[in-house]
Design an enzyme around this catalytic site. Structure first.
Site, PDB file in Angstrom:
ATOM      1  CB  CYS A 114      -1.024   0.019   1.194  1.00  6.47           C
ATOM      2  SG  CYS A 114      -1.737  -1.343   1.301  1.00  6.47           S
ATOM      3  CG  HIS A 259      -3.535   3.437   2.180  1.00  9.82           C
ATOM      4  ND1 HIS A 259      -3.760   2.947   0.978  1.00  9.82           N
ATOM      5  CD2 HIS A 259      -3.531   2.229   2.904  1.00  9.82           C
ATOM      6  CE1 HIS A 259      -4.371   1.484   1.064  1.00  9.82           C
ATOM      7  NE2 HIS A 259      -3.902   1.291   2.262  1.00  9.82           N
ATOM      8  CG  ASN A 289      -6.630  -1.196   1.057  1.00  6.34           C
ATOM      9  OD1 ASN A 289      -5.987  -0.871   0.221  1.00  6.34           O
ATOM     10  ND2 ASN A 289      -6.169  -1.941   2.269  1.00  6.34           N
TER      11      ASN A 289
HETATM   12  N1  COA Z   1     -18.370  -9.640   8.650  1.00  3.21           N
HETATM   13  C1  COA Z   1     -18.596 -10.219   9.827  1.00  3.21           C
HETATM   14  N2  COA Z   1     -17.719 -10.269  10.946  1.00  3.21           N
HETATM   15  C2  COA Z   1     -16.466 -10.174  10.611  1.00  3.21           C
HETATM   16  C3  COA Z   1     -15.953  -9.994   9.345  1.00  3.21           C
HETATM   17  C4  COA Z   1     -16.941  -9.664   8.233  1.00  3.21           C
HETATM   18  N3  COA Z   1     -16.414  -9.271   7.264  1.00  3.21           N
HETATM   19  N4  COA Z   1     -14.852 -10.106   9.497  1.00  3.21           N
HETATM   20  C5  COA Z   1     -14.201 -10.394  10.617  1.00  3.21           C
HETATM   21  N5  COA Z   1     -15.791 -10.830  11.372  1.00  3.21           N
HETATM   22  C6  COA Z   1     -15.676 -11.242  12.981  1.00  3.21           C
HETATM   23  C7  COA Z   1     -14.802 -11.546  13.126  1.00  3.21           C
HETATM   24  O1  COA Z   1     -14.510 -13.331  12.976  1.00  3.21           O
HETATM   25  C8  COA Z   1     -14.614 -11.522  14.783  1.00  3.21           C
HETATM   26  O2  COA Z   1     -15.650 -12.532  15.320  1.00  3.21           O
HETATM   27  P1  COA Z   1     -15.631 -13.296  16.935  1.00  3.21           P
HETATM   28  O3  COA Z   1     -15.511 -11.852  17.744  1.00  3.21           O
HETATM   29  O4  COA Z   1     -16.682 -13.993  16.826  1.00  3.21           O
HETATM   30  O5  COA Z   1     -14.258 -14.101  16.839  1.00  3.21           O
HETATM   31  C9  COA Z   1     -15.057 -10.083  14.816  1.00  3.21           C
HETATM   32  O6  COA Z   1     -15.632  -9.913  13.655  1.00  3.21           O
HETATM   33  C10 COA Z   1     -14.232  -9.254  15.120  1.00  3.21           C
HETATM   34  O7  COA Z   1     -12.950  -9.444  14.470  1.00  3.21           O
HETATM   35  P2  COA Z   1     -11.755  -8.447  14.403  1.00  3.21           P
HETATM   36  O8  COA Z   1     -10.708  -8.928  13.408  1.00  3.21           O
HETATM   37  O9  COA Z   1     -11.491  -8.241  15.790  1.00  3.21           O
HETATM   38  O10 COA Z   1     -12.510  -7.068  13.994  1.00  3.21           O
HETATM   39  P3  COA Z   1     -11.721  -5.731  13.537  1.00  3.21           P
HETATM   40  O11 COA Z   1     -12.586  -4.969  14.391  1.00  3.21           O
HETATM   41  O12 COA Z   1     -10.164  -5.686  13.992  1.00  3.21           O
HETATM   42  O13 COA Z   1     -11.851  -5.418  12.085  1.00  3.21           O
HETATM   43  C11 COA Z   1     -10.467  -5.608  10.188  1.00  3.21           C
HETATM   44  C12 COA Z   1     -11.181  -6.370  11.133  1.00  3.21           C
HETATM   45  C13 COA Z   1      -9.912  -6.469   9.200  1.00  3.21           C
HETATM   46  C14 COA Z   1     -11.458  -4.511   9.327  1.00  3.21           C
HETATM   47  C15 COA Z   1      -9.510  -4.303  10.842  1.00  3.21           C
HETATM   48  O14 COA Z   1      -8.667  -5.217  11.868  1.00  3.21           O
HETATM   49  C16 COA Z   1      -8.792  -3.889   9.928  1.00  3.21           C
HETATM   50  O15 COA Z   1      -9.146  -2.958   9.082  1.00  3.21           O
HETATM   51  N6  COA Z   1      -7.257  -4.105   9.950  1.00  3.21           N
HETATM   52  C17 COA Z   1      -6.442  -3.318   9.126  1.00  3.21           C
HETATM   53  C18 COA Z   1      -6.756  -4.196   7.745  1.00  3.21           C
HETATM   54  C19 COA Z   1      -5.844  -3.247   6.898  1.00  3.21           C
HETATM   55  O16 COA Z   1      -5.686  -2.175   6.821  1.00  3.21           O
HETATM   56  N7  COA Z   1      -5.015  -4.048   5.841  1.00  3.21           N
HETATM   57  C20 COA Z   1      -4.787  -3.771   4.603  1.00  3.21           C
HETATM   58  C21 COA Z   1      -3.390  -2.827   4.977  1.00  3.21           C
HETATM   59  S1  COA Z   1      -3.183  -1.460   3.905  1.00  3.21           S
END
Ligand code: COA
Length: 332
Positions: A114, A259, A289
């Protein structure tokens, strides 16, 4: 130090097919509410099978060349930030070179995920600053839909396809109080988090094989929360450093063009910087993204819409796999 290089043209390309959160809810166990609340994304673009990465890159580049009033023959170098190139070898940049009709110039890819566009911009700025080149095409392009596991709800809701391009050329030579150009750039990596976001299969560690395919090791694997925390911290520090180096304070900046990975990451990093939300450019709701393409797409859209006006300062910052991150402060 006065700027030596300036962005003289911008362009972008987004494939026409829209995939909404509702579409994804039919494919994996997710919902429009969850995706919007946790990421800010409503829809993303998906490239049709007949389009490859260099096609999107060349389309964005043509548009940037047109805005700059230049042709491919005027280019001295092509830099493509991508982790989803046409092939593992050769560089996607050479396919772009061939499609544009540019000859006998260096063309290469940067693998900084990214942050790839910011890395490219920093390299272009330094080549022009050194007096070695005049016009450099910098592209951020990703076709992430081809490396996403469409059964993994933790990643498939986040990403989209697209391309953005800029032409970096010489800054105005007449001295003025507020010169236009690239005022500062910062690039950085921390390999200790390399395994937080990766495509583990298909390289020298685990070469392509039937097992790689069966175990989906050729698809994106991500520890979302590790990336989230690192992004807020490093986007803040890189942004602050780029602004300070230019002798400014974060709040002096007219626009932040961050970003587009997650609206919550953007909001938290901007809050730490003490910059009001009204100064933050956002299109994540429409494109998701798009990794290295994200900043140049948003920059081009904001310039063409007249949101960013001549003479205004724009702070760009990005972080992604590597982890690699960077920032750039420009006056347009
Ligand atoms: N829909 C519904 N539930 C989802 C889901 C989706 N698409 N994706 C994950 N979950 C669930 C998980 O399984 C978890 O369930 P559980 O509590 O029963 O285990 C719950 O939601 C929380 O998951 P978590 O990973 O803690 O969520 P989060 O708030 O961290 O959000 C991201 C997940 C991926 C959106 C977030 O971590 C993120 O944006 N991270 C950075 C990613 C990024 O920028 N990547 C590219 C780099 S440029």
């Amino acid at each position: 130090m006065p700027p030596k290089a300036r962005i003289v043209g911008t362009g972008h390309y987004l494939p026409p097919l829209v995939r909404t959160n509702a579409d994804l809810a039919k494919m994996v166990d997710t919902s429009d509410d969850w995706i919007q609340e946790r990421t800010g994304i409503r829809e993303r673009r998906i490239a049709p099978p007949e389009i490859c990465t260099s096609d999107m890159a060349a389309a964005a580049a043509e548009s940037a060349l047109k805005m700059a009033g230049l042709t491919a023959k005027d280019l001295d170098m092509i830099i493509v930030g991508t982790v989803t190139g046409d092939m593992p070898m050769p560089a996607t940049a050479v396919f772009v070179q061939q499609k544009l009709g540019a000859v006998n110039i260096p063309s290469f890819d940067i693998s900084a995920a990214c942050a790839g566009f910011i890395y490219g911009l920093s390299i272009a700025d330094n080549f022009i600053r050194a007096g070695a080149m005049k016009h450099i095409l910098v592209i951020g392009v990703e076709l992430l839909s081809r490396v996403i596991d469409w059964e993994d709800r933790g990643t498939c809701v986040l990403f989209g396809d697209g391309a953005g391009a800029v032409i970096v050329g010489p800054a105005d030579s007449t001295p003025v109080e507020r010169p236009r150009g690239i005022l500062s750039t910062k690039i950085m990596s921390d390999g200790s988090l390399a395994r937080s976001l990766m495509i583990p299969g298909g390289g020298s560690v685990t070469p392509a094989s039937k097992e790689v395919i069966d175990e989906k090791l050729h698809k994106v694997k991500m520890k979302g929360q590790d990336i989230f925390k690192a992004a807020v911290k490093n986007l803040y520090s890189a942004s602050r450093d780029a602004v300070e180096e230019a002798g400014m304070r974060p709040d002096d900046v007219d626009w932040i063009c961050p970003h587009q990975a997650n609206l919550r990451i953007i909001n938290q990093a901007v809050e730490r910087l003490g910059v009001p939300k009204e100064k933050v450019l956002v299109n994540i709701d429409k494109v998701g993204n798009t990794s290295s393409a994200s900043i140049p797409i948003l920059l081009d859209q904001s310039l063409r819409a007249g949101t960013i006006k001549e003479g205004q300062t724009v702070l760009m910052c990005a972080l992604g796999a590597g982890i690699s991150w960077g920032s750039a402060l420009i006056r347009v």
